[in-house]
Each structure stands twice: as C-alpha cells, then as structure tokens.
Design an enzyme around this catalytic site. Structure first.
Site, PDB file in Angstrom:
ATOM      1  N   ASP A   1      -7.435  85.971  21.614  1.00  0.00           N
ATOM      2  CA  ASP A   1      -7.065  86.720  22.831  1.00  0.00           C
ATOM      3  C   ASP A   1      -7.482  85.986  24.105  1.00  0.00           C
ATOM      4  O   ASP A   1      -7.421  86.551  25.194  1.00  0.00           O
ATOM      5  CB  ASP A   1      -7.650  88.140  22.797  1.00  0.00           C
TER       6      ASP A   1
ATOM      7  N   GLU B   1     -14.148  89.039  27.026  1.00  0.00           N
ATOM      8  CA  GLU B   1     -12.830  89.503  26.621  1.00  0.00           C
ATOM      9  C   GLU B   1     -11.884  89.562  27.825  1.00  0.00           C
ATOM     10  O   GLU B   1     -12.337  89.493  28.975  1.00  0.00           O
ATOM     11  CB  GLU B   1     -12.966  90.900  25.991  1.00  0.00           C
TER      12      GLU B   1
ATOM     13  N   ASP C   1     -23.723  83.737  23.026  1.00  0.00           N
ATOM     14  CA  ASP C   1     -23.510  85.177  22.843  1.00  0.00           C
ATOM     15  C   ASP C   1     -24.180  85.666  21.565  1.00  0.00           C
ATOM     16  O   ASP C   1     -24.630  84.861  20.742  1.00  0.00           O
ATOM     17  CB  ASP C   1     -22.002  85.502  22.825  1.00  0.00           C
TER      18      ASP C   1
HETATM   19  C1  GLP Z   1     -16.251  84.464  18.378  1.00  0.00           C
HETATM   20  C2  GLP Z   1     -17.269  83.843  19.319  1.00  0.00           C
HETATM   21  C3  GLP Z   1     -16.635  82.820  20.235  1.00  0.00           C
HETATM   22  C4  GLP Z   1     -15.759  81.881  19.426  1.00  0.00           C
HETATM   23  C5  GLP Z   1     -14.676  82.655  18.729  1.00  0.00           C
HETATM   24  C6  GLP Z   1     -13.723  81.775  17.931  1.00  0.00           C
HETATM   25  O1  GLP Z   1     -15.558  85.521  18.939  1.00  0.00           O
HETATM   26  N1  GLP Z   1     -17.928  84.783  20.137  1.00  0.00           N
HETATM   27  O2  GLP Z   1     -17.652  82.099  20.920  1.00  0.00           O
HETATM   28  O3  GLP Z   1     -15.196  80.930  20.290  1.00  0.00           O
HETATM   29  O4  GLP Z   1     -15.314  83.550  17.838  1.00  0.00           O
HETATM   30  O5  GLP Z   1     -14.246  81.538  16.675  1.00  0.00           O
HETATM   31  P1  GLP Z   1     -13.680  80.434  15.668  1.00  0.00           P
HETATM   32  O6  GLP Z   1     -14.146  79.125  16.209  1.00  0.00           O
HETATM   33  O7  GLP Z   1     -14.320  80.761  14.361  1.00  0.00           O
HETATM   34  O8  GLP Z   1     -12.221  80.567  15.667  1.00  0.00           O
END
Ligand code: GLP
Length: 260
Positions: free
Chosen positions: A136, A143, A67
């Site tokens: 979430d 989402e 992403d």
């Molecule tokens: C972002 C990314 C996700 C990731 C999430 C959790 O929203 N788009 O791909 O899984 O963060 O991030 P973290 O691993 O820092 O908790």
C-alpha cells in the site's frame, strides 16, 4: 532519486552491503537505520558474511529500528526487535545496548515515542536508513494518510498490511492492529535512505513511490523529497516504472567511484 535495477536480492545485498561497509569505514561509530521484512534480508546476510570474513566491524556502531508491533510479549519471535536480533545483531559484533527499537512495553507510549526521537538525535542522526515498502506504499509502518512531516508515534495498521503480514502469524486475528513507527519526517532526516523492493507484488507501490505525485496517500513517495535516496529493485518490482530504461542507462554509465 537513484533507481538501480538488479537481477535479484543477492546482487542488491552485495551492493547495499558495500554502501554500508563504506559508511562504517568512513565512520566506525556510524548510526544505521534497520528495517524488518523480507526485503532487507539479503543485505543482512551480506553484512554477516563480511563480518565473518573479518572485513567489517559494528563494534562502535549503533542502530535504530524503524518500527515495532504493540502488544506482543517482549522477545516474541514475531516482534521486530527479535527479527533484527536473529537476522543481524547476533551475527555481528554490535556492543550490548547499541541496537535499539521503540519501547512498546512502556506504560507511557507517547513519552516513549518522544524518547526514541531524542535517542536518535542524541546519537547524531541516522547515516544510512534501510527501508522496504508495503504493497500500500507504506514505509516503516507509515500507512497511507500519514503526515509527510510525522515523527515517531503510534499508528493503526490498514487491513491490507495486516493481511500482508499475516504470514508470520497463526491467523489474521493475531496480527496486532497497533504499532509504533518512526515518522516519515524521522525517516527523511537520515543522511542516505535506501529502499529495497523485490517481486511483482511491489511493482505498483514502487512506481507510485518513485514516479507518482508526492502524496501522503503513498508515504514512500516522500523519498522524492530526499536529496540522497536510492531505490534498489529487481526487474519484477521495476516492471511498472516508466523510466526503467533511463535508470538502467544511468547506472551502466555511473562512475564506479561514486558508489550508491
Ligand atoms: C512491514 C514493515 C515494513 C516493510 C514491509 C514490507 O510492514 N513494517 O518496514 O517494509 O513490511 O515487508 P517485506 O519486505 O517483507 O515485503
């Protein structure tokens, strides 16, 4: 789905690093699916260490990001393409152009999403996809409410995700509202999906994804539909799992030759 409960990110990094090394040993031209966020960092550190030790080469491999934010300047330090460049690509030996992310700078974003899907398919599909999970329940930037059959497309972030990700920006207002993300269907096409989650803030999302009903309200629950999904969590992230003892027992008695 296999759930592996480890003491912390270091052990997870070594375990998943082993799995990726196995994929690359079997097929040096393998295609990796790369996630951003803090969760996969220990895996990237493990891969960089193996490369520095001369054990692992990415020279023939390719990789696709999950992403990307829309609206940040190209190369911005908060962008996901830059995150992957800094935390993995520059530390190993990917060939120039072998690591790709969605082209969020394209004038026709919808066409760029289609082109991204085509590029993944033309590469032969993803052999191993790394994932984190949002509080979430999102995977990638899918989402709640995302179609479980979705493909790469533009999405709008929830307030919760923007707040969670605000720590990388000077203020909440600076967090982009729009992103391009691989769809849930795109993610499910990978041969092996590996989701990493650490810390108590992820416990509810992990439990809903792993043991709750399969629902678009928790995009991570779509992994229950995948024939080879692995969830690697620490004790805090595993705290709300009903079958935690069973997962520990299963892992303890797994024959080592099976790997992840
Ligand atoms: C972002 C990314 C996700 C990731 C999430 C959790 O929203 N788009 O791909 O899984 O963060 O991030 P973290 O691993 O820092 O908790």
């Amino acid at each position: 789905m296999e759930v592996v409960i480890v003491p912390g990110p270091g052990e997870a990094g070594a375990l998943v690093g082993d799995a990726i090394a196995g994929v690359l040993a079997a097929r040096p031209a393998a295609v990796l699916g790369l996630a951003t966020g803090s969760s996969p960092l220990a895996v990237y550190r493990d891969l960089a260490r193996r490369h520095a030790a001369g054990e692992l080469s990415f020279a023939a491999a390719r990789a696709f990001l999950l992403d990307e934010y829309i609206g940040l300047p190209a190369g911005d330090a908060r962008g996901y393409r830059r995150f992957i460049a800094d935390n993995l690509e520059r530390l190993v030996d990917f060939a120039p152009g072998a690591v790709r992310g969605p082209d969020v700078g394209a004038s026709d974003l919808v066409a760029a999403c289609t082109a991204y899907e085509e590029a993944i398919a033309a590469a032969g599909g993803v052999d191993l996809q790394l994932l984190g999970i949002g509080t979430d329940g999102h995977i990638g930037f899918n989402e709640p409410g995302s179609s479980l059959a979705s493909r790469t497309r533009i999405k709008t972030l929830t307030d919760q995700t923007r707040r969670d990700n605000a720590r990388f920006f000077a203020s909440l207002e600076e967090v982009p509202r729009h992103v391009v993300t691989q769809g849930v269907g795109t993610i499910l096409d990978a041969s092996h999906v590996v989701l990493l989650a650490f810390g108590g803030a992820k416990a509810a999302a992990v439990a809903r994804a792993v043991e709750g009903p399969v629902t678009a309200m928790v995009p991570g629950s779509a992994l229950q539909l995948h024939p080879h999904a692995t969830v690697v969590v620490d004790e805090a992230a595993a705290a709300s799992l009903t079958l935690a003892d069973y997962y520990r027992e299963t892992w303890r008695h797994k024959p080592p030759w099976q790997g992840l």
